[in-house]
Design a protein around this motif. Structure first.
Motif, PDB file in Angstrom:
ATOM      1  N   UNK A 149      23.279  58.455  66.861  1.00 33.52           N
ATOM      2  CA  UNK A 149      24.725  58.342  66.660  1.00 33.52           C
ATOM      3  C   UNK A 149      25.318  57.103  67.317  1.00 33.52           C
ATOM      4  N   UNK A 150      24.605  56.516  68.271  1.00 34.90           N
ATOM      5  CA  UNK A 150      25.114  55.339  68.985  1.00 34.90           C
ATOM      6  C   UNK A 150      24.839  54.028  68.251  1.00 34.90           C
ATOM      7  N   UNK A 151      24.035  54.085  67.195  1.00 34.82           N
ATOM      8  CA  UNK A 151      23.667  52.875  66.467  1.00 34.82           C
ATOM      9  C   UNK A 151      24.433  52.843  65.146  1.00 34.82           C
ATOM     10  N   UNK A 152      25.443  51.975  65.101  1.00 35.57           N
ATOM     11  CA  UNK A 152      26.351  51.923  63.960  1.00 35.57           C
ATOM     12  C   UNK A 152      25.978  50.787  63.000  1.00 35.57           C
ATOM     13  N   UNK A 153      26.405  50.899  61.739  1.00 35.06           N
ATOM     14  CA  UNK A 153      26.145  49.830  60.784  1.00 35.06           C
ATOM     15  C   UNK A 153      26.649  48.480  61.301  1.00 35.06           C
ATOM     16  N   UNK A 154      25.804  47.465  61.172  1.00 31.32           N
ATOM     17  CA  UNK A 154      26.154  46.129  61.642  1.00 31.32           C
ATOM     18  C   UNK A 154      25.726  45.841  63.067  1.00 31.32           C
ATOM     19  N   UNK A 155      25.293  46.874  63.800  1.00 30.27           N
ATOM     20  CA  UNK A 155      24.808  46.644  65.161  1.00 30.27           C
ATOM     21  C   UNK A 155      23.503  45.857  65.110  1.00 30.27           C
ATOM     22  N   UNK A 156      23.234  45.137  66.187  1.00 29.38           N
ATOM     23  CA  UNK A 156      21.999  44.368  66.336  1.00 29.38           C
ATOM     24  C   UNK A 156      21.150  45.034  67.403  1.00 29.38           C
ATOM     25  N   UNK A 157      19.874  45.198  67.102  1.00 31.31           N
ATOM     26  CA  UNK A 157      18.953  45.818  68.058  1.00 31.31           C
ATOM     27  C   UNK A 157      17.802  44.857  68.294  1.00 31.31           C
ATOM     28  N   UNK A 158      17.381  44.770  69.548  1.00 30.88           N
ATOM     29  CA  UNK A 158      16.205  43.964  69.879  1.00 30.88           C
ATOM     30  C   UNK A 158      15.139  44.884  70.472  1.00 30.88           C
ATOM     31  N   UNK A 159      13.898  44.509  70.243  1.00 31.49           N
ATOM     32  CA  UNK A 159      12.755  45.275  70.723  1.00 31.49           C
ATOM     33  C   UNK A 159      11.755  44.322  71.370  1.00 31.49           C
ATOM     34  N   UNK A 160      10.825  44.910  72.134  1.00 35.33           N
ATOM     35  CA  UNK A 160       9.660  44.179  72.594  1.00 35.33           C
ATOM     36  C   UNK A 160       8.461  44.795  71.887  1.00 35.33           C
ATOM     37  N   UNK A 161       7.819  44.005  71.040  1.00 31.66           N
ATOM     38  CA  UNK A 161       6.654  44.465  70.292  1.00 31.66           C
ATOM     39  C   UNK A 161       5.404  44.332  71.153  1.00 31.66           C
ATOM     40  N   UNK A 162       4.343  45.024  70.794  1.00 35.09           N
ATOM     41  CA  UNK A 162       3.081  44.849  71.528  1.00 35.09           C
ATOM     42  C   UNK A 162       2.706  43.373  71.605  1.00 35.09           C
ATOM     43  N   UNK A 163       2.191  42.971  72.739  1.00 36.24           N
ATOM     44  CA  UNK A 163       1.865  41.569  72.963  1.00 36.24           C
ATOM     45  C   UNK A 163       3.039  40.777  73.499  1.00 36.24           C
ATOM     46  N   UNK A 164       4.074  41.494  73.961  1.00 39.25           N
ATOM     47  CA  UNK A 164       5.290  40.875  74.511  1.00 39.25           C
ATOM     48  C   UNK A 164       5.968  39.938  73.510  1.00 39.25           C
ATOM     49  N   UNK A 165       6.109  40.409  72.278  1.00 35.29           N
ATOM     50  CA  UNK A 165       6.775  39.640  71.238  1.00 35.29           C
ATOM     51  C   UNK A 165       8.173  40.204  71.002  1.00 35.29           C
TER      52      UNK A 165
END
Length: 197
Positions: free
Chosen positions: A131-147
């Motif tokens: 519910x906290x992630x609304x349309x148009x929001x930007x999300x960043x992640x750390x993928x395996x291998x620190x990408x």
């Protein structure tokens, strides 16, 4: 009474305007999934302003850049100008050992976009609640291998998980997928033109 009504109307139009912008950004992001793009983060000299790598190549950041460009918002210029004025607020020296800006690549790096969105938009809490992630929001992640990785939240939801679908490019070109909680989330942002300082 008139002052309260005026404040209420202003707030109403601000919320409506923010929702309209978010929907336009989502539409632009979903449109990116119709383009054939090979995953390629090569360093290329590009024009300034309005520079872009060839249309048939790109990475996760290019999905974000091109989506905002469809709304006449040039992150190449905005990130470059902010970095030029506040270089120490960005991780370029710490991560890449740079001592100055580079308008060919700075806006195409996830950590720089994170710094920009945190400085000029809203930096929102990271949570496990959809519910906290609304349309148009930007999300960043750390993928395996620190990408580092970035994507745009849509208003579409996966029928099985109920999670909002994300437009991103993780290697097979721009896609809309159910990946919100597949990787470690490192940032959650909301950036609209009214947020530009």
């Amino acid at each position: 009474m008139h002052k309260l009504l005026t404040i209420t109307l202003v707030l109403f139009f601000q919320v409506a305007s923010a929702q309209d912008f978010a929907q336009s950004l989502v539409k632009a992001a979903i449109d990116r999934t119709k383009h054939s793009v090979r995953y390629d983060g090569s360093y290329i000299s590009i024009d300034y302003p309005g520079g872009d790598v060839p249309a048939d190549m790109g990475v996760c950041t290019d999905v974000v850049i091109r989506s905002y460009r469809a709304l006449d918002i040039d992150l190449q210029v905005l990130v470059h100008e902010d970095m030029k004025a506040h270089f120490d607020a960005y991780p370029s020296k710490r991560i890449w050992g740079l001592s100055q800006t580079d308008r060919n690549i700075d806006h195409r790096r996830v950590p720089n976009l994170q710094a920009f969105f945190a400085r000029h938009g809203e930096s929102l809490p990271i949570s496990q609640s959809i519910d906290n992630y609304l349309p148009g929001d930007l999300v960043t992640w750390m993928l395996p291998g620190n990408l580092p990785h970035i994507g745009i939240v849509t208003g579409q939801y996966d029928v099985d998980s109920g999670q909002p679908l994300i437009v991103h490019n993780i290697g097979a070109g721009p896609k809309i997928e159910d990946i919100l909680f597949d990787y470690s989330i490192t940032g959650h942002y909301r950036y609209q033109p009214s947020d530009v300082e």
